[in-house]
Scaffold this motif. Structure first.
Motif, PDB file in Angstrom:
ATOM      1  N   UNK A   1     -21.182   6.655  -4.958  1.00  0.00           N
ATOM      2  CA  UNK A   1     -20.036   6.874  -5.851  1.00  0.00           C
ATOM      3  C   UNK A   1     -18.703   6.894  -5.112  1.00  0.00           C
ATOM      4  N   UNK A   2     -17.660   6.601  -5.874  1.00  0.00           N
ATOM      5  CA  UNK A   2     -16.281   6.663  -5.391  1.00  0.00           C
ATOM      6  C   UNK A   2     -15.538   7.723  -6.190  1.00  0.00           C
ATOM      7  N   UNK A   3     -14.679   8.455  -5.513  1.00  0.00           N
ATOM      8  CA  UNK A   3     -13.854   9.436  -6.220  1.00  0.00           C
ATOM      9  C   UNK A   3     -12.780   8.687  -7.005  1.00  0.00           C
ATOM     10  N   UNK A   4     -12.629   9.028  -8.266  1.00  0.00           N
ATOM     11  CA  UNK A   4     -11.657   8.348  -9.111  1.00  0.00           C
ATOM     12  C   UNK A   4     -10.222   8.666  -8.701  1.00  0.00           C
ATOM     13  N   UNK A   5     -10.027   9.722  -7.929  1.00  0.00           N
ATOM     14  CA  UNK A   5      -8.686  10.093  -7.476  1.00  0.00           C
ATOM     15  C   UNK A   5      -8.280   9.226  -6.288  1.00  0.00           C
ATOM     16  N   UNK A   6      -7.699   8.088  -6.587  1.00  0.00           N
ATOM     17  CA  UNK A   6      -7.227   7.143  -5.579  1.00  0.00           C
ATOM     18  C   UNK A   6      -5.751   6.850  -5.819  1.00  0.00           C
ATOM     19  N   UNK A   7      -5.039   6.497  -4.756  1.00  0.00           N
ATOM     20  CA  UNK A   7      -3.603   6.224  -4.881  1.00  0.00           C
ATOM     21  C   UNK A   7      -3.328   5.017  -5.777  1.00  0.00           C
ATOM     22  N   UNK A   8      -4.256   4.078  -5.814  1.00  0.00           N
ATOM     23  CA  UNK A   8      -4.036   2.857  -6.587  1.00  0.00           C
ATOM     24  C   UNK A   8      -4.520   2.984  -8.037  1.00  0.00           C
ATOM     25  N   UNK A   9      -5.061   4.122  -8.419  1.00  0.00           N
ATOM     26  CA  UNK A   9      -5.602   4.292  -9.765  1.00  0.00           C
ATOM     27  C   UNK A   9      -4.884   5.429 -10.489  1.00  0.00           C
ATOM     28  N   UNK A  10      -4.478   5.228 -11.726  1.00  0.00           N
ATOM     29  CA  UNK A  10      -4.734   4.086 -12.617  1.00  0.00           C
ATOM     30  C   UNK A  10      -3.725   2.944 -12.511  1.00  0.00           C
ATOM     31  N   UNK A  11      -2.620   3.156 -11.789  1.00  0.00           N
ATOM     32  CA  UNK A  11      -1.603   2.103 -11.658  1.00  0.00           C
ATOM     33  C   UNK A  11      -1.467   1.680 -10.205  1.00  0.00           C
ATOM     34  N   UNK A  12      -1.697   0.381  -9.964  1.00  0.00           N
ATOM     35  CA  UNK A  12      -1.605  -0.158  -8.598  1.00  0.00           C
ATOM     36  C   UNK A  12      -0.169  -0.631  -8.376  1.00  0.00           C
ATOM     37  N   UNK A  13       0.672   0.262  -7.893  1.00  0.00           N
ATOM     38  CA  UNK A  13       2.102  -0.045  -7.757  1.00  0.00           C
ATOM     39  C   UNK A  13       2.476  -0.558  -6.368  1.00  0.00           C
ATOM     40  N   UNK A  14       1.604  -0.361  -5.391  1.00  0.00           N
ATOM     41  CA  UNK A  14       1.949  -0.747  -4.013  1.00  0.00           C
ATOM     42  C   UNK A  14       1.859  -2.249  -3.779  1.00  0.00           C
ATOM     43  N   UNK A  15       1.158  -2.957  -4.639  1.00  0.00           N
ATOM     44  CA  UNK A  15       1.040  -4.416  -4.521  1.00  0.00           C
ATOM     45  C   UNK A  15       1.555  -5.030  -5.822  1.00  0.00           C
ATOM     46  N   UNK A  16       2.435  -5.998  -5.716  1.00  0.00           N
ATOM     47  CA  UNK A  16       2.992  -6.645  -6.913  1.00  0.00           C
ATOM     48  C   UNK A  16       1.953  -7.571  -7.546  1.00  0.00           C
TER      49      UNK A  16
END
Length: 413
Positions: free
Chosen positions: A81-96
């Motif tokens: 499993x992966x923790x749902x608390x990720x910097x890119x989730x729910x909005x991936x703002x670091x990559x256009x």
């Protein structure tokens, strides 16, 4: 206005021009250009349309880029499993260029009925799931409700799987999910079919069933905030390799990325061959159209031999006379392109609107209706390229003008 263009314009407007011996051959040459541009437009529109349709269908089931744990798991099943608390989730703002991110989990199982059984990949989804790509696949019923506070038994099954299991909308069935420790008693769940989809992509229709992700979390003994992997959607499929690298450089070192072109190489290698077919068709048609225009140009020159002799006797250079006939030929090509565009774009619009042309074997092309996709720059490039290449092909035969003697040409009259 230069005098070459002036004379070419007078020739075009002359009544003798439209009723001369060469008129029939000129009309055939114009028709060849028109038919050629129609065929090239259709080849581009259908080839690009099929590529785009297949790309969208593969992405609908997998996203464009998948983010998962860095492990040796080569199967579709979610193990760690992966923790749902990720910097890119729910909005991936670091990559256009990222349009959506969704959390999913997959678990293999066996659907058992009184008469038969089938293997299944149960794909667990949550409220963040992007249904936009899936809505057009729905043939019966509705989408499962995964937004309620409590997990439910609703699933979305493919028409292919339902047919093989002899199930229909509203039926309930049991599914067995094996545990990692095979000595333990398998999990058994009862589900209800609330929707049936048909993507036309048998590779996915044969085993993918959509259900509430909380069933998989419970069976795998995961926490509420743990998922199998993330699916990322991008706005431009042509940048998928670059975006995959950007995403990989952005996420944590314990995570890995994979895009659909690497996950399903045979599919994308196959559709890349469409480009070769399109260029081959365009090349052949331009050569045929150019040959027709060469024939028309030679007929024009022979028909206007006395005029060439008079112009030479008045001091016109061979280059100037060649320009007159090249202007004339460019006009004929332009007429052919005009009619070709009207017919071609009209046909493409009709197919895109009504879809009257269908594949005789839709399972081979993963769609029943022949798809259409054509952008404005395709049309502009095709028209400009055809005009330039045909005119260039006429430069060599126009040299015959230099061999015409003014005396013999005037006697010829």
């Amino acid at each position: 206005m230069n005098y070459e263009f002036f004379i070419a314009k007078r020739i075009i407007k002359a009544k003798q021009y439209k009723s001369s011996v060469s008129a029939t051959i000129i009309k055939i040459a114009i028709a060849a250009i028109a038919i050629g541009i129609v065929m090239m437009m259709v080849a581009i529109a259908t080839g690009m349309g099929l590529q785009k349709t297949i790309q969208e269908k593969v992405a609908a089931f997998n996203g464009h880029i998948q983010i998962s744990n860095f492990d040796n798991n080569n199967s579709e099943v979610s193990l760690m499993p992966l923790d749902v608390k990720q910097e890119f989730y729910p909005d991936f703002t670091e990559v256009s260029g990222m349009t959506h991110v969704q959390a999913v989990a997959i678990k293999a199982g066996i659907i058992r009925t009184e008469k038969t059984f089938e293997g299944v990949l149960a794909k667990g989804i949550g409220p963040d799931y992007n249904w936009a790509a899936f809505e057009e696949f729905i043939t019966e019923g509705r989408l499962p409700n995964v937004s309620e506070k409590r997990e439910n038994r609703e699933v979305l099954m493919s028409a292919y799987m339902a047919r093989r299991l002899e199930l229909k909308l509203g039926d309930t069935f049991k599914t067995i999910f094996l545990k990692e420790d095979t000595s333990e008693i398998p999990n058994e769940r009862t589900f209800e079919i609330v929707g049936i989809y048909n993507s036309g992509f048998q590779k996915f229709d044969a085993n993918v069933m959509l259900m509430d992700i909380r069933h998989i979390q419970r069976m795998n003994k995961w926490k509420n905030g743990e998922v199998g992997n993330f699916e990322v959607f991008i706005d431009d499929f042509g940048t998928i390799q670059e975006k995959t690298k950007e995403v990989y450089d952005t996420i944590s070192s314990n995570l890995d990325t994979q895009n659909v072109t690497n996950k399903f190489p045979f599919i994308f290698e196959w559709i890349s061959l469409f480009d070769v077919n399109i260029f081959l068709i365009i090349g052949i048609i331009i050569i045929v159209g150019g040959i027709n225009m060469i024939t028309a140009l030679l007929v024009l020159i022979l028909d206007r031999t006395p005029m060439i002799g008079i112009l030479k006797s008045l001091g016109s250079s061979d280059l100037s006379i060649r320009k007159i006939f090249l202007y004339n030929a460019a006009y004929l090509i332009g007429i052919g392109l005009l009619w070709g565009n009207v017919i071609g774009l009209g046909f493409i619009w009709a197919q895109d609107t009504f879809g009257f042309l269908k594949f005789p074997n839709p399972e081979q092309y993963h769609t029943s209706i022949i798809p259409i996709h054509l952008e404005i720059w395709h049309v502009l490039a095709l028209n400009i390229g055809t005009l330039v290449l045909c005119v260039l092909m006429l430069l060599i035969p126009s040299f015959i003008i230099t061999k015409i003697s003014p005396v013999k040409a005037i006697k010829f009259q």
